[in-house]
Scaffold this motif. Structure first.
Motif, short mmCIF file in Angstrom:
data_model
loop_
_atom_site.label_atom_id
_atom_site.label_comp_id
_atom_site.label_asym_id
_atom_site.label_seq_id
_atom_site.Cartn_x
_atom_site.Cartn_y
_atom_site.Cartn_z
N ILE A 172 9.76 6.72 1.63
CA ILE A 172 8.42 6.35 2.08
C ILE A 172 7.49 7.50 1.77
O ILE A 172 7.66 8.61 2.31
CB ILE A 172 8.41 6.07 3.59
N GLY A 173 6.53 7.28 0.92
CA GLY A 173 5.56 8.32 0.61
C GLY A 173 4.79 8.70 1.85
O GLY A 173 4.48 7.85 2.70
N ALA A 174 4.46 9.98 1.96
CA ALA A 174 3.83 10.47 3.20
C ALA A 174 2.48 9.82 3.46
O ALA A 174 2.07 9.69 4.61
CB ALA A 174 3.66 11.99 3.13
N MET A 175 1.80 9.39 2.41
CA MET A 175 0.49 8.79 2.63
C MET A 175 0.55 7.27 2.76
O MET A 175 -0.48 6.62 2.86
CB MET A 175 -0.47 9.17 1.49
N VAL B 36 3.99 0.13 5.72
CA VAL B 36 5.42 0.35 5.84
C VAL B 36 6.04 -0.74 6.73
O VAL B 36 7.08 -1.32 6.42
CB VAL B 36 5.72 1.75 6.42
N ALA B 37 5.36 -1.01 7.84
CA ALA B 37 5.89 -2.00 8.78
C ALA B 37 6.07 -3.37 8.14
O ALA B 37 7.02 -4.09 8.43
CB ALA B 37 4.96 -2.11 9.99
N MET B 38 5.14 -3.70 7.26
CA MET B 38 5.13 -5.04 6.69
C MET B 38 5.85 -5.11 5.34
O MET B 38 5.92 -6.19 4.73
CB MET B 38 3.68 -5.52 6.52
N ALA B 39 6.35 -4.00 4.85
CA ALA B 39 7.05 -4.02 3.57
C ALA B 39 8.35 -4.81 3.72
O ALA B 39 9.17 -4.49 4.59
CB ALA B 39 7.35 -2.60 3.12
N HIS C 99 3.94 5.49 -1.98
CA HIS C 99 4.85 4.41 -2.38
C HIS C 99 5.97 4.21 -1.37
O HIS C 99 6.40 5.13 -0.71
CB HIS C 99 5.44 4.72 -3.76
N ILE C 100 6.41 2.98 -1.31
CA ILE C 100 7.56 2.64 -0.48
C ILE C 100 8.59 2.06 -1.45
O ILE C 100 8.36 1.00 -2.02
CB ILE C 100 7.19 1.58 0.58
#
Lengths: 331, 175, 744
Positions: free
Chosen positions: A69-72, A78-81, A58-59
């Motif tokens: 930021i969840g490790a997976m 993440v970049a596009m969140a 999850h982010i």
């Protein structure tokens, strides 16, 4: 690749218990580093424990405003969140400028913290490399070392840390959350990445079985005025020769707050604290930027092929600062 | 600490039966866990559309989709794809009708030797779905994970624009 | 009459490529197929101390480990002869695994065969080798003091010293001179498909599926190496994933795959790894060049002195002919070119796209710009003032030359005359902008023997045309279809082509930009022969409406033979054949090319290139914004595929200028042997490329006047870019690639 066995886990506790119990086991996340390492015999796991199903991707924003930021979570996600793009453009940009779209779809954020150097002598399983085989020597010292580090080096290792996003996270004082059979640990990112010193094989404080579960970025308003500048030969799909993660707040033309970290030139994601100190309270001019950048690189140690990096890193810092300063006084 | 679940059974290191869903069909292949998705497709399933160019994630010729996301098959273990949906270039055409991107690559001559082409096409279709085909610069950046040594890049961008804009007789935007 | 030739037809092999259905040489599914993996030398010079196969042989799935002690000895290593001759074409006069001596890093020392690829690769790591080292030379710097002037280079075809007039005298009378030294990094081809061969024995018959530019070159080379009859070998080359010269000559792996297959009695696939591509199929050698140009006050060249120094292998005196085209580009009576070599511990260098021309013309075209600057002449003007109306050296007329038109059109497209000639004047934010230009030229070389194709037409009026050549992305199969359609007077969709198989009529390897010329010639001869044969049959057939007509007055449209003046009088091929109870008719066409020793003409493809670059001098970045190329390739057989190839060549030139360089490690190995470290352009590096052609009529080179386009477009691009960097920044660069540290 050596023969390897495989199992899949679906929860964090099982994952940790499984790997901890087997000295030959390792986590398999996105695979972009792990499979590569195994294929080139730079690592020798006998068992892969697939953690791609772990529900830690999850982010989200924490109640205190921190970004977790969840490790997976995958690099592209993440970049596009929108959350990340808006609050921490430097993270988003560092991610997008790293690897390729395909690799970013695969690679996890936790795995990114553990990615291995691109040093050709580390990757060549038969070359001398203190990182891969402690005590064997370092072929990079006398070899082709254009891409190698000029900061944080030792006589045992000059391998450059390859990550882009870790540089951004270092600038932002992120915290790496780790779980093991004993419980939970939180490492400030600058303590997480270790200098090679006499033990280049030890890149981080994790013990066997420790699992990165999340990366937390503290609430930091200056993060909104941030950028990642990456300099490389090729326009894309290449590791940095020099990069700068930077966040800046000016008040009346004076540096009120600054975060600066370097990639591509150091053995770990390099927080440019000297430069930050030199900048605070100074006018946002090219001259003070250059002075601070020079201060940061004053202890740099170059090899014949990478001497240019000392100058390049300074110019990269100056350009990053100038670009942010030109965006105006956002206080 | 007590594990809340037992891990799935340990498989390998010798050959094991792996069940894969490829292009909508279920296949059982007997492979070692170390076998990459790329080698599994090419050597064990006779699906050679995904190409091997570097075997280390540096060229993109092996681009396929796993659960509709573009990935490099060379750094993916086949066994890790159990329970996931794999799509290769062989599964892109539907009922024998070429995907608009395939048609656009042909009509814009977006390849020469053709070896990187399946990866380029799989990447390009995903690119549109991701919404990264806004400008030429964005297309170029987000297609930079697929190396074309013949350097058909400008024509690749044109083909992608054609499909994005539904021009050149290649139909409307993909997917 | 031409209806198909020139049209921008889609590639005939395109459908197979966009669907993934086309099978490349490592993708042939065969029952019982097993995998071979090479074990190569870590060191550049020495001997094998001990080669321990114990662990490897006992590893899971391993069928055989072959090495110098157990590899069956075969025939002899063929001479190094360019594959354009059509004969055996060994890339070097050395075949590995014959003894324990090590000549270069990456030299094959063992072959491991196992039932799966993973098992073969793992077992290859279990072959333990100890080495006895001897001193090595692998770079110019290490071997400079041992350099010697070559007697001959390039397989003996080019003398080591070429002179005309008196260079010293020409320089003495010059009003202005430049004297410049250059260093160009070694390059590797890096097609995305690694070289691969799949070998299958049936009794004493061998079939090789080989990724090559010349299936017949593979056939003859393997026949000699294994000492078996050429008639017992068939080489099939369906699809080739790029070559750029590394598959132009035949290296060790096809023969090793055959030996491995014979050893294990199973079909064997041997694919080089990406890393092995850096030491398994040649390279463009590192080179230093020194050029001295002298000119009078008007910029007319009075002398050219052009010397090259480069490492070669211990086996062969090979240097790419970097001086050749540059020596005959401009009118200049006084010339001296010298090749000096260093015996080094590398494999024999080989053809790499624009072998020599790209390097030598970079030097000539950037030096000429510096000369122009000193003389205060426009770069285009100095080229026009030295325009060679006849071939320098021989005085022969050109078979065709559209260079003046190329200059003119290119300058229009680039708005050359509107630029401020002074450097460093145009800025876009942090970027300095500049324009540069250069000339392009590439020789038109005929193949070394007769080139053949067969045309067969069936009684329904459809045709098959066959020739053995391989299409490795050049579009030869597509243009072959077009030429055949026009030759027979058939619509394109009635013609099927078959190629890439040595059982088909013989052709030489498609190398040196000669592929389209030779294939089109052979197909043209075959198809027009078949057409003429059928016309003759009709004229002789009392039942034909064309009976007794003058064959010269008959033409064919859409498969129907008719009188040119009275189109209603005629009949179709199908009617003629069916009436004669013939199921088909066929003809073998043989094109005898002009002598390689000379046609009495200068034969070259020419072009002019213009580049706009953006330089960020602070960060050392250099990015190309625009490339414009205008070329005179003779007849263009397919506008679409031709433009693609020209564009690819120009982007290769961009890559030569800014990205590509293989660097030798102090240990004598290539240090950046991967696609992550050996940089080739990605999509984001490639600007839009504008290409035009000036069509010239050439009646000398081959029947259709095809001069070839595969390489000319790479010549000059790097120089245009370097000249543009000067225009942007005021700085000259004499090392390739031009990297960040040199721009900083």
């Amino acid at each position: 690749m050596r023969p390897v066995s495989y199992s899949r886990v679906r929860d964090v506790a099982t994952a940790i218990a499984t790997v901890t119990a087997d000295a030959g086991a390792a986590y398999l996340a996105g695979g972009t580093t792990k499979v590569d390492m195994l294929r080139i015999y730079a690592e020798a796991s006998q068992r892969l424990v697939d953690i791609n199903d772990l529900p830690i991707d999850h982010i989200e924003v924490q109640p205190d405003g921190a970004l977790r930021i969840g490790a997976m979570a995958r690099m592209n996600d993440v970049a596009m969140a929108p959350l990340v793009m808006e609050r921490f453009p430097v993270i988003s940009e560092a991610l997008v400028l790293g690897a390729s779209a395909q690799l970013r779809n695969m690679a996890s954020m936790g795995g990114n913290m553990l990615q291995r150097t691109r040093c050709t002598y580390f990757r060549d399983a038969e070359a001398s490399c203190n990182k891969r085989e402690p005590g064997s020597g370092c072929d990079a010292l006398t070899g082709v070392n254009r891409g190698h580090a000029v900061l944080g080096t030792s006589k045992h290792c000059i391998a450059t840390h390859p990550s882009d996003v870790a540089v951004a996270l270092t600038a932002l004082d992120a915290v790496i959350h780790v779980q093991n059979t004993g419980g939970h640990h939180a490492y400030p990112i600058d303590d997480f990445f270790l200098l090679p010193g006499g033990t280049p094989q030890r890149e981080h404080p994790l013990n066997h079985g420790d699992l990165i579960t999340a990366i937390e970025v503290p609430a930091l308003p200056v993060g909104r005025n941030s950028l990642y500048l990456k300099v490389r030969d090729r326009e894309s799909y290449e590791f940095a020769l020099a990069s700068a993660a930077c966040a800046l707040r000016l008040e009346n033309g004076v540096v009120a707050e600054v975060r600066l970290a370097l990639g591509g030139v150091a053995t770990k994601p390099w927080r440019a604290r000297r430069a930050e100190r030199a900048l605070l309270g100074q006018p946002a001019t090219r001259e003070s930027f250059a002075r601070a950048a020079a201060e940061e690189m004053s202890d740099a140690v170059a090899r014949p092929m990478n001497e240019f990096k000392i100058e390049l890193a300074q110019r990269t810092m100056v350009r990053a600062l100038e670009t942010l300063a030109a965006r105006g006084d956002v206080s | 600490m007590v594990a809340s679940h037992l891990p799935d059974a340990v498989q390998g290191p010798g050959p094991v039966d792996v069940v894969l869903n490829v292009n909508g069909a279920t296949h059982v292949v007997r492979i070692e866990p170390r076998v990459s998705l790329l080698d599994c497709l090419r050597d064990h399933m006779n699906l050679t559309g995904a190409k091997k160019g570097c075997n280390q994630g540096a060229c993109g010729a092996c681009t396929v989709w796993v659960d509709k996301r573009r990935v490099v098959a060379c750094l993916t273990l086949a066994i890790a794809c159990e329970g996931r949906e794999i799509t290769t270039i062989e599964g892109l055409a539907e009922n024998g009708i070429l995907h608009p991107m395939q048609k656009a690559f042909l009509s814009e001559d977006a390849f020469q030797c053709g070896y990187c082409t399946p990866g380029q096409i799989m990447s390009a279709v995903a690119l549109l779905a991701e919404g990264h085909a806004g400008s030429d610069a964005e297309i170029a950046e987000w297609m930079s994970g697929n190396i074309c040594r013949c350097a058909a890049y400008p024509n690749i961008r044109t083909a992608i624009r054609d499909v994005r804009d539904g021009v050149g007789g290649v139909g409307s935007a993909a997917r | 009459m031409s209806t198909a030739i020139g049209r921008p037809v889609d590639r005939v092999d395109g459908l197979a490529k966009i669907t993934g259905a086309g099978r490349y040489s490592a993708e042939i599914a065969l029952p019982g197929l097993v995998h071979a993996v090479l074990v190569t030398s870590r060191i550049p010079s020495g001997r094998i101390g001990h080669l321990d196969t114990y662990d490897a042989e006992r590893a899971e799935g391993v069928l055989a480990v072959l090495h110098h002690l157990n590899l069956p000895k075969g025939g002899s290593v063929p001479a190094l002869l360019p594959s354009l001759f059509g004969a055996a074409a060994s890339g070097q006069t050395f075949f590995p695994m014959q003894d324990e001596v090590i000549h270069y890093a990456g030299q094959p020392l063992a072959v491991v065969v196992a039932d799966t690829l993973d098992r073969a690769e793992h077992a290859a790591r279990l072959v333990h080798i100890t080495y006895e080292h001897t001193p090595a030379i692998t770079t110019i710097e290490q071997g400079r003091d041992r350099a010697y002037e070559a007697e001959k280079i390039f397989a003996g075809f080019i003398p080591g010293r070429i002179t005309r007039g008196d260079a010293a005298a020409g320089l003495a009378e010059a009003a202005e001179t430049v004297d410049l030294s250059y260093h160009l990094a070694a390059n590797h081809h890096n097609p995305i498909e690694c070289s691969a061969t799949t070998a299958v024995w049936e009794g004493d018959r061998l079939t090789l599926y080989d990724s090559t530019q010349g299936p017949n070159a593979t056939l003859h080379t393997v026949a000699e190496l294994l000492n078996i009859m050429p008639s017992h070998i068939r080489v099939v080359t369906g699809y080739v994933g790029g070559s750029f010269g590394c598959k132009a000559m035949i290296w060790a792996h096809p023969a090793l795959s055959a030996l491995a297959a014979r050893a294990v009695h199973r079909p064997v696939r041997l694919a080089l790894s990406r890393e092995q591509m850096f030491s398994g199929c040649g390279h463009r050698e590192e080179q230093e060049m020194r050029i001295v140009l002298g000119a009078d006050r008007d910029g007319r060249l009075t002398a050219i002195r052009h010397h090259k120094l480069s490492p070669t292998s211990h086996f062969d005196d090979w240097a790419e002919p970097s001086l050749s085209v540059a020596s005959s580009m401009y009118a200049c009576d006084n010339y001296e070119g010298v090749y000096r070599l260093i015996k080094a511990n590398t494999m024999t260098p080989t053809f790499t796209r624009c072998p020599g021309e790209a390097a030598g013309m970079f030097v000539m075209e950037t030096a000429l710009d510096e000369l122009a600057e000193r003389l205060d002449l426009d770069p285009l003007e100095i080229r026009l003032r030295n325009y060679a109306e006849t071939e320098p050296g021989t005085g022969n007329p050109w078979s065709s030359k559209g260079l003046r038109e190329c200059y003119q059109r290119g300058a229009e497209l680039a708005r050359w005359s509107e630029r401020d000639p002074r450097p460093g004047r145009e800025r876009d934010g942090n970027w300095l902008l500049g324009w540069g230009m250069a000339s392009s030229a590439y020789p038109v070389t005929p193949p070394g023997g007769p080139q053949r194709a067969r045309a067969r037409i069936f009684a329904d009026g459809s045709a098959v045309v066959q020739s053995s050549f391989a299409d490795f992305g050049t579009g030869s199969a597509t243009v072959m279809t077009q030429v055949a359609a026009d030759g027979l007077g058939l619509p394109l969709e009635r013609v099927r082509v078959q190629y890439g198989d040595t059982d088909l009529p013989n052709t030489a390897a498609a190398v040196g930009s000669a592929g389209a010329g030779m294939v089109s010639a052979a197909v043209h001869v075959a198809t027009t022969a078949l057409r003429d044969q059928l016309i003759a049959q009709a004229v002789a057939d009392e039942r034909s409406p064309l009976h007794g007509a003058d064959p010269g007055q008959i033409t064919v449209t859409e498969g129907r033979m008719h009188l040119r003046e009275r189109p209603d009088t005629g009949e179709s091929y199908a009617e003629l054949l069916q009436r004669a109870n013939m199921t088909d008719a066929e003809a073998l066409g043989t094109w005898n090319p002009p002598s390689m020793m000379g046609t009495g003409y200068g034969t070259m493809t020419f072009g002019a290139q213009f580049a706009q670059v953006a330089v960020d001098p602070e960060l050392g970045l250099c990015r190309v914004r625009r490339l414009i190329g205008v070329f005179d390739p003779g007849r263009v057989l397919n506008r679409k595929t031709a433009h693609s190839q020209l564009m690819g060549g120009m982007l290769w030139g961009m890559s030569q200028a800014l990205l590509e360089g293989t660097v030798m490690d102090p240990a004598g190995r290539w240090s950046n042997a991967s696609l992550g470290e050996y940089l080739v352009p990605v999509n984001a590096d490639a600007p839009d490329v504008l290409i035009e052609t000036v069509e010239t009529t050439d009646t000398v080179v081959n029947p259709l006047g095809v001069k070839g386009i595969g390489e000319v477009s790479m010549v000059g691009t790097a120089a245009a870019i370097a000249n543009a960097i000067w225009h942007a920044t005021g700085r000259r660069h004499h090392r390739l690639p031009i990297t960040i540290e040199s721009v900083l």
